[in-house]
Design a protein around this motif. Structure first.
Motif, PDB file in Angstrom:
ATOM      1  N   HIS A 142       0.852  -1.185   0.000  1.00 36.75           N
ATOM      2  CA  HIS A 142       0.000   0.000   0.000  1.00 36.75           C
ATOM      3  C   HIS A 142       0.886   1.234   0.000  1.00 36.75           C
ATOM      4  CE1 HIS A 142      -3.217   2.821   0.769  1.00 36.75           C
ATOM      5  NE2 HIS A 142      -2.550   3.293   1.803  1.00 36.75           N
ATOM      6  N   GLY A 143       0.728   2.070  -1.003  1.00 40.35           N
ATOM      7  CA  GLY A 143       1.505   3.294  -1.091  1.00 40.35           C
ATOM      8  C   GLY A 143       0.692   4.493  -0.637  1.00 40.35           C
ATOM      9  N   LEU A 144       1.196   5.210   0.372  1.00 41.61           N
ATOM     10  CA  LEU A 144       0.528   6.424   0.836  1.00 41.61           C
ATOM     11  C   LEU A 144       0.707   7.529  -0.202  1.00 41.61           C
ATOM     12  CD1 LEU A 144       1.991   6.533   4.455  1.00 41.61           C
ATOM     13  CD2 LEU A 144      -0.126   5.440   3.723  1.00 41.61           C
ATOM     14  N   ARG A 145      -0.260   8.415  -0.266  1.00 39.39           N
ATOM     15  CA  ARG A 145      -0.098   9.587  -1.127  1.00 39.39           C
ATOM     16  C   ARG A 145       0.852  10.602  -0.481  1.00 39.39           C
ATOM     17  NH1 ARG A 145      -5.977  11.287  -3.659  1.00 39.39           N
ATOM     18  NH2 ARG A 145      -6.620   9.226  -4.367  1.00 39.39           N
ATOM     19  N   ARG A 146       0.649  10.842   0.817  1.00 40.36           N
ATOM     20  CA  ARG A 146       1.434  11.873   1.485  1.00 40.36           C
ATOM     21  C   ARG A 146       1.653  11.510   2.947  1.00 40.36           C
ATOM     22  NH1 ARG A 146       0.430  17.079  -0.838  1.00 40.36           N
ATOM     23  NH2 ARG A 146       0.835  16.889  -3.049  1.00 40.36           N
ATOM     24  N   VAL A 147       2.736  12.016   3.519  1.00 44.11           N
ATOM     25  CA  VAL A 147       2.925  12.077   4.963  1.00 44.11           C
ATOM     26  C   VAL A 147       3.037  13.549   5.328  1.00 44.11           C
ATOM     27  CG1 VAL A 147       4.466  11.582   6.886  1.00 44.11           C
ATOM     28  CG2 VAL A 147       4.021   9.813   5.179  1.00 44.11           C
ATOM     29  N   PHE A 148       2.237  13.971   6.274  1.00 46.81           N
ATOM     30  CA  PHE A 148       2.261  15.350   6.745  1.00 46.81           C
ATOM     31  C   PHE A 148       2.765  15.399   8.184  1.00 46.81           C
ATOM     32  CE2 PHE A 148      -1.165  15.289   3.581  1.00 46.81           C
ATOM     33  CZ  PHE A 148      -0.801  16.357   2.781  1.00 46.81           C
ATOM     34  N   HIS A 149       3.382  16.522   8.539  1.00 47.97           N
ATOM     35  CA  HIS A 149       3.818  16.776   9.905  1.00 47.97           C
ATOM     36  C   HIS A 149       2.861  17.783  10.544  1.00 47.97           C
ATOM     37  CE1 HIS A 149       7.584  14.732   8.986  1.00 47.97           C
ATOM     38  NE2 HIS A 149       7.634  15.444   7.886  1.00 47.97           N
ATOM     39  N   SER A 150       2.532  17.548  11.818  1.00 42.88           N
ATOM     40  CA  SER A 150       1.598  18.435  12.504  1.00 42.88           C
ATOM     41  C   SER A 150       2.305  19.184  13.633  1.00 42.88           C
ATOM     42  CB  SER A 150       0.395  17.643  13.017  1.00 42.88           C
ATOM     43  OG  SER A 150       0.799  16.493  13.728  1.00 42.88           O
ATOM     44  N   GLU A 151       1.576  20.112  14.227  1.00 42.11           N
ATOM     45  CA  GLU A 151       2.186  21.105  15.112  1.00 42.11           C
ATOM     46  C   GLU A 151       2.106  20.684  16.580  1.00 42.11           C
ATOM     47  OE1 GLU A 151       2.205  25.988  15.441  1.00 42.11           O
ATOM     48  OE2 GLU A 151       0.702  24.968  14.219  1.00 42.11           O
ATOM     49  N   ASN A 152       3.279  20.612  17.213  1.00 39.78           N
ATOM     50  CA  ASN A 152       3.374  20.244  18.621  1.00 39.78           C
ATOM     51  C   ASN A 152       4.356  21.204  19.288  1.00 39.78           C
ATOM     52  OD1 ASN A 152       4.514  18.823  21.055  1.00 39.78           O
ATOM     53  ND2 ASN A 152       3.179  17.160  20.381  1.00 39.78           N
ATOM     54  N   TRP A 153       4.017  21.677  20.475  1.00 35.89           N
ATOM     55  CA  TRP A 153       4.876  22.687  21.125  1.00 35.89           C
ATOM     56  C   TRP A 153       6.291  22.191  21.357  1.00 35.89           C
ATOM     57  CZ3 TRP A 153       7.293  22.837  25.990  1.00 35.89           C
ATOM     58  CH2 TRP A 153       7.040  21.759  26.842  1.00 35.89           C
ATOM     59  N   GLU A 154       6.492  20.866  21.435  1.00 38.38           N
ATOM     60  CA  GLU A 154       7.831  20.316  21.645  1.00 38.38           C
ATOM     61  C   GLU A 154       8.598  20.105  20.344  1.00 38.38           C
ATOM     62  OE1 GLU A 154       7.755  17.576  25.516  1.00 38.38           O
ATOM     63  OE2 GLU A 154       6.241  16.965  24.045  1.00 38.38           O
ATOM     64  N   ASP A 155       7.956  20.337  19.205  1.00 34.09           N
ATOM     65  CA  ASP A 155       8.552  20.015  17.897  1.00 34.09           C
ATOM     66  C   ASP A 155       8.675  21.251  17.006  1.00 34.09           C
ATOM     67  OD1 ASP A 155       8.008  17.512  18.995  1.00 34.09           O
ATOM     68  OD2 ASP A 155       6.481  16.982  17.536  1.00 34.09           O
ATOM     69  N   MET A 156       8.911  22.408  17.564  1.00 34.70           N
ATOM     70  CA  MET A 156       8.787  23.638  16.788  1.00 34.70           C
ATOM     71  C   MET A 156      10.064  24.092  16.093  1.00 34.70           C
ATOM     72  SD  MET A 156       5.648  24.154  16.853  1.00 34.70           S
ATOM     73  CE  MET A 156       5.622  25.738  16.008  1.00 34.70           C
ATOM     74  N   ASP A 157      11.184  23.410  16.295  1.00 43.07           N
ATOM     75  CA  ASP A 157      12.437  23.808  15.650  1.00 43.07           C
ATOM     76  C   ASP A 157      12.331  23.625  14.140  1.00 43.07           C
ATOM     77  OD1 ASP A 157      15.037  24.412  14.982  1.00 43.07           O
ATOM     78  OD2 ASP A 157      15.917  22.600  15.846  1.00 43.07           O
TER      79      ASP A 157
END
Length: 235
Positions: free
Chosen positions: A143-158
């Protein structure tokens, strides 16, 4: 039925980052699944031991997912002990093949929390393995995904700069209700999770010229700033 998979390092991560987006897609008829690599049990409150808190967080995750119109899967890996190896990558890739998501939402690559940084690496490698016929994963077809997206987390803002603003105005009250299922979100003394994410949704909504919004970063590196929906998808 089309599906969406939200992958977080701990129970609660996916919900705070993209819970309103998840509800928006659930309301549009998508099957929504929250996959937690660990329960996030090491931050146990004083009145619970770690294993009791693990079980509590799994229950909280199931309740929050149900409110958002989805389901919850929590793997057996331990909080703050994640490692990047073939075993966990294939485990996640097998879930990708079984769930057949149109796209996946996960952590941004830069984080102060090692589990968060490892989570997105695991997702990226699982994305590849799930799509290649040379990997036998429980006999499931590739199964091939179309996209992977990253979402917003206060610990991951760099380095996190949103590419996509998703209008979640109609889902935001349900999102806040789901967040309230988690003890740590409502009771943490180290960070005001509930207040932060309510304010974040308001601030992103201001920038998107709507009431509430959540953001995503495109893992492909394309700078696609689209208000209201995810490129290539109906909402």
């Amino acid at each position: 039925m089309q599906s969406v998979l939200i992958v977080g390092a701990h129970c609660g991560d996916g919900e705070i980052q993209a819970g309103a987006i998840a509800h928006k897609y659930a309301q549009a008829g998508y099957r929504v699944t929250f996959l937690h690599l660990t329960a996030g049990e090491k931050g146990a409150p004083p009145h619970l031991d770690v294993e009791a808190y693990r079980q509590q967080k799994i229950r909280e995750a199931e309740k929050a997912a149900a409110i958002l119109g989805g389901t919850s899967i929590t793997l057996a890996h331990r909080d703050a002990e994640l490692t990047f190896n073939e075993e966990i990558v294939k485990e996640v890739a097998t879930i990708f093949r079984r769930e057949k998501p149109e796209f996946v939402i996960t952590h941004w690559e830069n984080s102060m929390h090692p589990d968060h940084a490892l989570c997105q690496k695991i997702v990226q490698d699982a994305w590849l393995k799930a799509s290649l016929p040379g990997f036998d994963l429980d006999g499931l077809p590739p199964h091939g995904l179309r996209r992977v997206f990253h979402s917003e987390n206060w610990e991951d803002m760099d380095g996190y700069e949103p590419d996509i603003y998703v209008d979640v105005t109609d889902s935001f009250d349900v999102y806040l209700e789901a967040l309230s299922c988690y003890w740590f979100i409502m009771n943490s003394t180290s960070f005001r999770y509930y207040d932060y994410y309510k304010a974040l949704g308001t601030m992103r909504g201001c920038l998107a010229r709507t009431t509430y919004a959540q953001t995503l970063k495109n893992s492909s590196g394309l700078n696609v700033r689209r208000e209201g929906h995810i490129p290539g998808f109906p909402i």
